[in-house]
Design an enzyme around this catalytic site. Sequence first.
Site, short mmCIF file in Angstrom:
data_model
loop_
_atom_site.label_atom_id
_atom_site.label_comp_id
_atom_site.label_asym_id
_atom_site.label_seq_id
_atom_site.Cartn_x
_atom_site.Cartn_y
_atom_site.Cartn_z
N GLU B 60 0.81 -1.23 0.00
CA GLU B 60 0.00 0.00 0.00
C GLU B 60 0.84 1.27 0.00
OE1 GLU B 60 -0.84 -2.61 1.91
OE2 GLU B 60 -2.87 -3.14 1.26
N HIS B 129 -11.05 -4.64 9.96
CA HIS B 129 -11.69 -4.40 8.66
C HIS B 129 -12.96 -3.57 8.80
CE1 HIS B 129 -8.97 -7.24 6.75
NE2 HIS B 129 -9.53 -7.02 5.57
#
Lengths: 333, 327
Positions: B60, B129
């Site tokens: 990322e 998440h």
Amino acid sequence: MDTDARKLLLEKMLYARRFEERCFEAYMEREIGGFLHLYVGQEACVFGVMAAARAGEDAVITGYRDHVHGLAVGMDSKLMMAELFGKESGCCHGRGGSMHLFDLQKQFYGGYAIVGAPFALAIGLAKAIQLQKRDQIAICILGDAACNQGTFHESLNMAALWQLPVLFVCENNLYGIGTRIDRSTAVTELIERAKGCGVTGAQADGQDIEAVFEASKVAVEHVRSGQGPYFLELKTYRFRGHSMSDSNVYRDKSEEEQWAGRDPIQILKNRMLESQEITEEEYKSLDKEILDTIENEVVAFARQAPSPDVEDLEKYVLCDTDGDSEQGVNTNG
Amino acid sequence: MAEMMYWQAVQRAHDEELERDANVIILGEDVGLVGGTYKATSGLLDKYGAERVIDTPISENSFTGLGIGAAFMGVRPIIEIMSVNFAWLAMDQIMNNAAKVHYMSGGQLRVPAVFRIPGGTAHQLGAQHSARMEKVFMGVAGLRVVTPSTPKQAYGLLKSAVRSDDPVVIHEHENMYQFKGEVPDEEYLHPLEGSEVVREGTDVTLFGYNLSVHWCLQAADILSEEQRIEAQVVDLYSLSPLDREGIHKAVANTHNAVIVEEAEPVCGVGAEVMAIINEEAFFELDSAPIRVSAANVPMPFARNLELAALPDAKKIVAAVMAQRAAR
């Protein structure tokens, strides 16, 4: 390398050395504030690389020890010194400072203060070059310690995966702040780590500018001819501390003395004295000329330049200040 | 005006912007071959090729940095970070580079990058998440932060974000991709700044953004039917900058404010809106503003705990009633 080319590199390295030494003085006199990271001892690296590349045309990005990289791409040293003095006339209007010099005209994409971050930005520059079919390459110049950041592995992987036109130059000066490479790094031959990511490359003596130049020619040609990324590791040494606040207690005096004997300016100068391409008098007069220029033109300019207007404090935070996205006309180079 | 799903609106904006400008690229995890976890990039790899619709490794920080570096040269990357929880890994590039390079280069470099970031609590995805992080992005100068509540906004905000020379963070919601709504047939650019009154009312203002706008609308219906209280609902689609004028106007209209946020309350959207009310509209108030926030916990797994941690229409109704009782 012919005499003119050697003379030019000697002059550039000497100018950079005197520029950095003058920054040191200005810092002690508190005309320069903040952090200051000097490049003294490493001059052969960036000038050798940029002699083989197209200075001012190829896209260059680096870390926080960035003054001499600015000089090597052809930035105006007056505007750089004014920036270090925090002045509106500085290359970044006093918003950047020592660690954040930029010059879009010279395709200098900046100095960055987060170790390793420019690896990722550099592959982005290379991606843009590839996408827009620009006639240039990206050159990312960072130190050995940056190779211990995740961005090194992530970015070299992507560079190799997509065959991006980027040259990674590693100025391996053996120390990450105060920690020697063998105390921080399991594989100290950094070229091996690059190869592990699928990036080919070479090592060279970073104190001998002609060795750097020869190795850089191969490196630049590799990238420019579309063969993908390349990793050039230059073995070098910084003669001063990491920054001005460095106590420098972590290096052996004997090690420092050994490297002092490998001063890149002295190596080239002695070679030219031996081959009678220059005389001691010529060298001294060149040095005096440089010292005068830096004092009377560069420092004088920075000193008399105006400070930024406080009214402009929020200028440059956003481009589309009214949020009208239709105005978005990109002026990037 | 055609009805389409939220993901289709995002996909259409992607398609149109890729078609319009050769400098637009999309990059992220599974955006190409797979077409995006939420289908928002489906069909685009075939149409525009792997040079512009790029499946990245799971790196990322560096693929975000790649987008930012490319933006320095005028590329307009749309960087998809699959879940906002992964954006923490890219925080150095977003916060230190995207947000600051235009400023510290004295205006020389621009960063016309878009960060599309799904997030929010979906359904028992656990603490890593389910986070919302808009407050983190709002807290740093140099970024625009928007968050669409409808397919129309999702379409129009993405198109405007691509054309902006500023870095724009778009917070989407994992539970909203199936939402349906009208989207104009013709091209539509939504302003990146401002707020929108989505329900008229005179008794109290409910401020929401993204999914919480829908909770506010449900609460407003309940308040109207059961309590004859008419709530105004304001959609704060731009979280940075927040619409100070719009917030003032709304509070001057109803004199009571409730802010609904799907995140822990500390240093959040609610706190910031309250501060603005304090600064801009203090003397308009008939009651103390109230926040309805997520609980101050990592999002739990068990469904009953997850629901307990989240705001909903009932909790908003209760907050309005408590506010009136304290008046």
